[in-house]
Motif scaffolding. Sequence first.
Motif, PDB file in Angstrom:
ATOM      1  N   MET A   1     -18.804  44.164  36.767  1.00 52.28           N
ATOM      2  CA  MET A   1     -19.931  43.268  37.063  1.00 52.28           C
ATOM      3  C   MET A   1     -19.427  41.827  37.147  1.00 52.28           C
ATOM      4  SD  MET A   1     -23.500  42.868  34.986  1.00 52.28           S
ATOM      5  CE  MET A   1     -24.776  41.772  35.581  1.00 52.28           C
ATOM      6  N   HIS A   2     -19.847  41.105  38.169  1.00 48.57           N
ATOM      7  CA  HIS A   2     -19.373  39.746  38.388  1.00 48.57           C
ATOM      8  C   HIS A   2     -20.173  38.748  37.558  1.00 48.57           C
ATOM      9  CE1 HIS A   2     -16.739  40.864  41.681  1.00 48.57           C
ATOM     10  NE2 HIS A   2     -17.718  41.553  42.218  1.00 48.57           N
ATOM     11  N   ASP A   3     -19.495  37.674  37.151  1.00 45.97           N
ATOM     12  CA  ASP A   3     -20.186  36.559  36.519  1.00 45.97           C
ATOM     13  C   ASP A   3     -20.748  35.647  37.606  1.00 45.97           C
ATOM     14  OD1 ASP A   3     -19.488  37.428  33.979  1.00 45.97           O
ATOM     15  OD2 ASP A   3     -17.552  36.401  34.062  1.00 45.97           O
ATOM     16  N   ASP A   4     -21.911  35.094  37.333  1.00 46.40           N
ATOM     17  CA  ASP A   4     -22.519  34.170  38.287  1.00 46.40           C
ATOM     18  C   ASP A   4     -22.080  32.752  37.951  1.00 46.40           C
ATOM     19  OD1 ASP A   4     -23.824  36.159  39.690  1.00 46.40           O
ATOM     20  OD2 ASP A   4     -25.545  36.144  38.353  1.00 46.40           O
ATOM     21  N   THR A   5     -20.799  32.491  38.175  1.00 49.78           N
ATOM     22  CA  THR A   5     -20.238  31.168  37.934  1.00 49.78           C
ATOM     23  C   THR A   5     -19.621  30.651  39.222  1.00 49.78           C
ATOM     24  OG1 THR A   5     -18.074  32.048  37.280  1.00 49.78           O
ATOM     25  CG2 THR A   5     -19.732  31.796  35.541  1.00 49.78           C
ATOM     26  N   ALA A   6     -19.350  29.354  39.241  1.00 50.62           N
ATOM     27  CA  ALA A   6     -18.790  28.743  40.445  1.00 50.62           C
ATOM     28  C   ALA A   6     -17.439  29.359  40.801  1.00 50.62           C
ATOM     29  CB  ALA A   6     -18.656  27.229  40.242  1.00 50.62           C
ATOM     30  N   ILE A   7     -16.603  29.615  39.796  1.00 56.44           N
ATOM     31  CA  ILE A   7     -15.283  30.186  40.057  1.00 56.44           C
ATOM     32  C   ILE A   7     -15.405  31.642  40.501  1.00 56.44           C
ATOM     33  CG2 ILE A   7     -13.041  30.703  39.045  1.00 56.44           C
ATOM     34  CD1 ILE A   7     -13.640  27.740  39.491  1.00 56.44           C
ATOM     35  N   SER A   8     -16.335  32.374  39.885  1.00 53.56           N
ATOM     36  CA  SER A   8     -16.543  33.762  40.297  1.00 53.56           C
ATOM     37  C   SER A   8     -17.018  33.829  41.747  1.00 53.56           C
ATOM     38  CB  SER A   8     -17.567  34.433  39.379  1.00 53.56           C
ATOM     39  OG  SER A   8     -17.865  35.739  39.828  1.00 53.56           O
ATOM     40  N   TYR A   9     -17.908  32.912  42.120  1.00 53.10           N
ATOM     41  CA  TYR A   9     -18.373  32.871  43.510  1.00 53.10           C
ATOM     42  C   TYR A   9     -17.212  32.580  44.463  1.00 53.10           C
ATOM     43  CZ  TYR A   9     -23.220  32.785  41.854  1.00 53.10           C
ATOM     44  OH  TYR A   9     -24.421  33.098  41.280  1.00 53.10           O
ATOM     45  N   LEU A  10     -16.296  31.726  44.036  1.00 50.84           N
ATOM     46  CA  LEU A  10     -15.131  31.422  44.871  1.00 50.84           C
ATOM     47  C   LEU A  10     -14.283  32.675  45.070  1.00 50.84           C
ATOM     48  CD1 LEU A  10     -13.245  29.427  46.303  1.00 50.84           C
ATOM     49  CD2 LEU A  10     -12.217  28.926  44.070  1.00 50.84           C
ATOM     50  N   GLN A  11     -14.034  33.390  43.998  1.00 48.88           N
ATOM     51  CA  GLN A  11     -13.242  34.620  44.091  1.00 48.88           C
ATOM     52  C   GLN A  11     -13.925  35.643  44.992  1.00 48.88           C
ATOM     53  OE1 GLN A  11     -12.692  36.527  40.318  1.00 48.88           O
ATOM     54  NE2 GLN A  11     -11.563  38.254  41.148  1.00 48.88           N
ATOM     55  N   ARG A  12     -15.224  35.798  44.827  1.00 48.47           N
ATOM     56  CA  ARG A  12     -15.955  36.783  45.630  1.00 48.47           C
ATOM     57  C   ARG A  12     -16.016  36.366  47.095  1.00 48.47           C
ATOM     58  NH1 ARG A  12     -21.102  37.206  41.698  1.00 48.47           N
ATOM     59  NH2 ARG A  12     -21.964  38.608  43.271  1.00 48.47           N
ATOM     60  N   SER A  13     -16.069  35.062  47.349  1.00 50.51           N
ATOM     61  CA  SER A  13     -16.061  34.579  48.738  1.00 50.51           C
ATOM     62  C   SER A  13     -14.744  34.929  49.419  1.00 50.51           C
ATOM     63  CB  SER A  13     -16.283  33.064  48.772  1.00 50.51           C
ATOM     64  OG  SER A  13     -17.533  32.719  48.231  1.00 50.51           O
ATOM     65  N   LEU A  14     -13.642  34.723  48.705  1.00 47.72           N
ATOM     66  CA  LEU A  14     -12.333  35.042  49.276  1.00 47.72           C
ATOM     67  C   LEU A  14     -12.196  36.543  49.521  1.00 47.72           C
ATOM     68  CD1 LEU A  14     -10.130  32.675  47.083  1.00 47.72           C
ATOM     69  CD2 LEU A  14     -10.667  32.396  49.503  1.00 47.72           C
ATOM     70  N   GLN A  15     -12.688  37.340  48.573  1.00 53.39           N
ATOM     71  CA  GLN A  15     -12.615  38.792  48.746  1.00 53.39           C
ATOM     72  C   GLN A  15     -13.462  39.248  49.934  1.00 53.39           C
ATOM     73  OE1 GLN A  15     -13.897  40.125  44.883  1.00 53.39           O
ATOM     74  NE2 GLN A  15     -11.852  39.965  43.977  1.00 53.39           N
ATOM     75  N   TYR A  16     -14.624  38.629  50.083  1.00 51.92           N
ATOM     76  CA  TYR A  16     -15.502  39.018  51.189  1.00 51.92           C
ATOM     77  C   TYR A  16     -14.936  38.551  52.527  1.00 51.92           C
ATOM     78  CZ  TYR A  16     -19.958  40.359  53.281  1.00 51.92           C
ATOM     79  OH  TYR A  16     -20.928  40.981  54.017  1.00 51.92           O
ATOM     80  N   LEU A  17     -14.236  37.440  52.503  1.00 53.67           N
ATOM     81  CA  LEU A  17     -13.695  36.881  53.743  1.00 53.67           C
ATOM     82  C   LEU A  17     -12.643  37.790  54.365  1.00 53.67           C
ATOM     83  CD1 LEU A  17     -13.703  34.422  55.643  1.00 53.67           C
ATOM     84  CD2 LEU A  17     -11.938  33.410  54.190  1.00 53.67           C
ATOM     85  N   ILE A  18     -11.888  38.507  53.532  1.00 54.61           N
ATOM     86  CA  ILE A  18     -10.796  39.333  54.066  1.00 54.61           C
ATOM     87  C   ILE A  18     -11.250  40.757  54.379  1.00 54.61           C
ATOM     88  CG2 ILE A  18      -9.025  37.972  52.914  1.00 54.61           C
ATOM     89  CD1 ILE A  18      -8.865  40.107  50.762  1.00 54.61           C
ATOM     90  N   ARG A  19     -12.552  40.995  54.359  1.00 58.45           N
ATOM     91  CA  ARG A  19     -13.042  42.288  54.840  1.00 58.45           C
ATOM     92  C   ARG A  19     -12.740  42.397  56.337  1.00 58.45           C
ATOM     93  NH1 ARG A  19     -17.423  44.118  51.637  1.00 58.45           N
ATOM     94  NH2 ARG A  19     -16.924  43.703  49.454  1.00 58.45           N
ATOM     95  N   PRO A  20     -12.418  43.596  56.827  1.00 59.22           N
ATOM     96  CA  PRO A  20     -12.019  43.726  58.243  1.00 59.22           C
ATOM     97  C   PRO A  20     -13.014  43.126  59.224  1.00 59.22           C
ATOM     98  CG  PRO A  20     -11.536  45.747  57.046  1.00 59.22           C
ATOM     99  CD  PRO A  20     -12.275  44.864  56.089  1.00 59.22           C
TER     100      PRO A  20
END
Length: 498
Positions: A1-20
């Motif tokens: 489960m992800h934390d709703d923090t600014a850094i967590s959002y950054l990590q999730r953004s990067l992960q989502y960006l590299i989706r095919p």
Amino acid sequence: MHDDTAISYLQRSLQYLIRPGNLLYCGLLAAVFIALRLLGDERLAGRGILIWGIVFVFIALFACKMLDSIQRLRYGLEHEAVPYGLLSKLTPGVAGEAAVVVLFCGVVLLLLHLPPQNDSRELIAQILAVALYVLAPAVILALFQGEGLSALFNPAAWKRALNDIGITRYLIVLAIPLLVALFLVIAYTLLVQLALSPADQRSYNSSSGAYGAPPVVYAIVALRGLILTLLVALPLLYSAWFYPPPPETLDPEQLDIDESELAHINMDDALLAELNRLKAEEERLANHHRRAPPVDLNLLREADTEGMSAEEQRNFAGDLTQADVLIRQGENDQAIALLEKYTDGMHDTGRYLPAYKRLHQLYRRQKREDEMQMMEMRLIEATASGNPHSYVTIHQTLNEIADGVLPADWIYPLAQAAASKQHHDTVLALTRNFAKHHPEHPHIVDNYFLSARTLAKKGDLDKSQQLLQQLLKRYPDHTKATQIRRTLELLQQRSAHA
């Protein structure tokens, strides 16, 4: 489960960006950046409108894909596969508007870079680029909310979007990608200096492009294209986590459930018992909500509601109402848990002052000294910033706090607040030894002049006059010297007639 923090959002953004599904369009944009650098300004100068038209098409495709991904994140589809199409959640209307916005902004920036270039045009281009970055989250949300192309020029639409996001959260949306960009630019610059020889650097920086340069220059150019793509894509996706979710689009009247479809379900005793339990729980919750007191917006009279949306005000007032009920019932821990979400670093003290004041009292009751002192400092800061409602809570604390503990800039506004309440001892406690702790501070005269007037109001005319004379002697050219001199004369006249 992800934390709703600014850094967590950054990590999730990067992960989502590299989706095919996203990576394909990022590759297109990176190819544009790489090609433009390889060709160089001189080669591009004679290519005409066609090549720039192709560039804008690629950029528009990329922008539409990013907007579609933003919408998917707003709909909570983070864990689903990203489709390759552009319009999985993005409506054709918004996609068309986004393409027009990209085209308009691109043409404006391109025209500013056409020869003959000069410093003023370059400065205008830089200002426009900064403005686009700052306004982009608001403009995008306004597009999603149906503002149309006017979202690009309508400050009222920007303000509505800003209110929906929240000022603090909006600043985070801008700051985090900016910090990432700063880090990447510094790292890339150092890499260029280390990896390229002087001759290679000349090829890399040549206005005729890097085409035909050594392979290492090609690698650096390719890396540059990837970094630029990341710097464009990351702020877009990162903003998605801070947008409000889209309104519910499900129409209950269009639901058509055929009971025959449910006939195959085996309704055994265990399942029936579970269904009955869930139904009873649903009825209990419904009864609880029916008995819940209505939202009283008067509870926000001490809150700074400017910039709060109506929904935010209702939610905050509702939580305050519920907290008051819990406090009356003796459920202090539950009340604290309900209020603490408004007193973190993401929530302004002045805006959510009612929550701070309630928590301060609850911490005092539970003798939670560390939390209470932290809350007092936040309330003192709010008072020093001009909040008229927080002073009464921290009045006694100001009398007891040691010299030199509070920031120097807070002392004068705090002393003014105390003076307005005729709390003379508090004024004297705040200003005591100010010059000793802050010998070069510009508020020395202001603080001691206020202290002298306070002494006079307390009837200690001799000390007041001594202090005023010292101020005139040490600061004869201060802007308040005339006031100090006039006050001293009045006190001397009063002493003579006493």
